[in-house]
Enzyme design. Structure first.
Site, PDB file in Angstrom:
ATOM      1  N   CYS A 149       4.516  -1.356  -3.089  1.00  0.00           N
ATOM      2  CA  CYS A 149       4.758  -0.700  -1.833  1.00  0.00           C
ATOM      3  C   CYS A 149       3.403  -0.257  -1.316  1.00  0.00           C
ATOM      4  O   CYS A 149       3.163   1.015  -1.946  1.00  0.00           O
ATOM      5  CB  CYS A 149       5.974   0.096  -1.898  1.00  0.00           C
ATOM      6  SG  CYS A 149       6.332   1.030  -0.266  1.00  0.00           S
ATOM      7  N   PRO A 150       2.659  -0.371  -0.344  1.00  0.00           N
ATOM      8  CA  PRO A 150       1.649   0.280   0.104  1.00  0.00           C
ATOM      9  C   PRO A 150       1.985   1.529   0.593  1.00  0.00           C
ATOM     10  O   PRO A 150       1.142   2.573   0.754  1.00  0.00           O
ATOM     11  CB  PRO A 150       1.035  -0.701   1.105  1.00  0.00           C
ATOM     12  CG  PRO A 150       2.307  -1.319   1.462  1.00  0.00           C
ATOM     13  CD  PRO A 150       3.128  -1.696   0.563  1.00  0.00           C
TER      14      PRO A 150
END
Length: 485
Positions: A155-156
């Protein structure tokens, strides 16, 4: 690479190996270091997350609650909203700075493997990218550059992988963000309707245009983040209840190392047999999975070449997950890259399954070029059998001329050489075409999204000006229009 019958281990053996691989010394060494991924995109997304949460807290506190005439309304809602915001930011920090379950890097050495004292039938899997012993249900992350136990996805927005150790913090983060987004939506609508009925100057300490713009932006932000976090929260709850991560579910992984539903219904799969090789292109939808079956006899050489030609969507991730399974259900080979090759000797006769998964792109499709088939190479057992047959043939035709036999063998060798030259030429052509397709995909992506963003910005500015003009425009009166007594 010959396929062995003991390629998959049972769950008890894997737990035993996992305890040996994750030794206390390596765990203490990893825990002594601060876990932080130095990824530019992830750090920017994490900063944006903090900025938006603090912006929502600022608008709710200083634009909506403090100017309120009801002290109880302002205190109760202010305490609840700020508590949820603090919990959300704390969960974000724990998710970002917690080791998701990284496997010790570079421990796949001969000395270390020999020190494990493996029992007969026990198998260790080595990750070729980070040179580590890969436990069961672990996946390699190309951004973290490590193998992560029970990896769900990268997940950025938290600048980290969601894995075995930090999934609970990620679930709390998505839950708190969904709650404060819902809270902000309710407060924004109440504030808007209250200020429309009364005077805007008495409704907020800010000027009416500034207050309206701040509330509208908060309203749009709350809708966007509520939709995103609600979907992610439900996905995580489903993964926890089924004990199956997203990456495992898309790859068809099952606990214990077996692949489930390898051949649930052969009639709905793409079957290939009869010919030696195939080459064509397919389009995989977002998070799509496509499987093909190819027949191979025992002793034949099976090969598979693939290359990602173009990718659409927001993330534009060119990684493709490829898995090849034997007729008995064993995993023969797997890779996760934009282009590559898988080749092995068929250990049994039957249909071999090739599965291509686009789970890296949840909102975009990709086109891949495939080239696969089988060809024959002499194995040791087949060589012995062939030598015996040749002795018998030589005894039967000792008085015949061997010219035709020599010509036949030479023609077979030439044909094999030409076939291998064609394979190498085809793969080289795919490799050289990768840059062209990448540039074409990036050009189309930048042009399309630039046009859409320009149109959205212009329309948003125009609608805001029209709304403000109608909201604050007052009708002027002249002396002739004065009301009469």
């Amino acid at each position: 690479m010959k396929m062995q019958s003991h390629q998959l281990c049972d769950e008890e053996q894997q737990h035993h190996l996992l305890e040996q691989v994750s030794s206390p010394a390596s765990l203490r060494e990893d825990s002594a270091r601060i876990w932080f991924i130095q990824d530019g995109c992830g750090m920017v997304c994490a900063f944006i997350t903090w900025f938006l949460v603090l912006y929502a807290d600022f608008v709710v506190t200083f634009v909506m609650l403090l100017p309120s005439k009801s002290v109880a309304y302002a205190v109760v809602n202010g305490v609840l909203f700020n508590c949820l915001a603090v919990l959300a930011l704390t969960s974000h920090l724990r998710t970002m700075l917690t080791d998701p379950g990284a496997v010790p890097k570079g421990n796949a050495t001969k000395e270390y493997v020999s020190s494990l004292q493996l029992k007969p039938g026990e198998v260790l899997y080595k990750c070729p990218k980070c040179c580590s012993i890969k436990p069961q249900r672990a996946h390699h992350c190309s951004i973290c550059k490590r193998c992560i136990r029970k990896m769900d996805h990268h997940c950025p927005w938290v600048n980290n992988c969601v894995g075995e150790n930090n999934q609970r913090f990620f679930v709390l983060f998505t839950m708190y963000i969904a709650m404060i987004s819902t809270y902000a939506l309710v407060l924004s609508m109440l504030q808007f309707f209250t200020c429309v009925r009364t005077d805007w100057s008495e409704c907020s300490d800010f000027s009416p245009p500034v207050a309206v713009l701040l509330i509208i932006f908060l309203f749009l932000e709350a809708i966007l983040f509520l939709t995103f976090t609600a979907v992610m929260f439900s996905t995580q709850i489903q993964s926890i209840c089924s004990d199956e991560m997203v990456a495992e579910r898309l790859k068809g992984w099952q606990r214990g190392g077996a692949v489930k539903d390898l051949r649930p219904d052969v009639s709905d799969q793409e079957l290939f047999w009869g010919a030696d090789q195939y080459d064509f292109a397919i389009v995989l939808p977002a998070s799509g999975l496509e499987c093909f079956w190819h027949f191979a006899h025992q002793g034949e050489r099976f090969y598979l070449d693939f290359m990602v030609q173009w990718v659409t969507g927001v993330t534009n991730d060119r990684h493709l997950s490829v898995t090849v399974n034997a007729p008995s259900g064993l995993i023969v080979g797997s890779t996760d890259d934009a282009k590559g090759q898988i080749a092995f000797n068929a250990g049994e006769s039957g249909f071999y399954q090739m599965c291509f998964s686009n789970f890296h792109n949840r909102f975009g499709s990709m086109q891949i070029f495939l080239n696969f088939g089988v060809y024959y190479e002499d194995s040791d057992d087949v060589k012995k059998q062939k030598e015996e047959e040749e002795i018998k043939k030589e005894q039967d035709r000792k008085h015949l001329n061997d010219t035709l036999t020599t010509i036949e063998e030479s023609s077979s060798r030439v044909q094999a050489f030409v076939f291998h030259m064609w394979r190498y030429y085809n793969f080289e052509r795919m490799r050289r075409g990768a840059d062209y397709y990448l540039l074409q995909s990036n050009s189309n992506y930048v042009s399309t999204w630039s046009a859409v963003q320009s149109f959205v910005i212009i329309m948003a500015g125009y609608l805001q000006l029209v709304f403000l003009k109608k909201l604050f425009d007052s009708k002027t009166t002249t002396e002739t229009d004065k009301p009469r007594c």
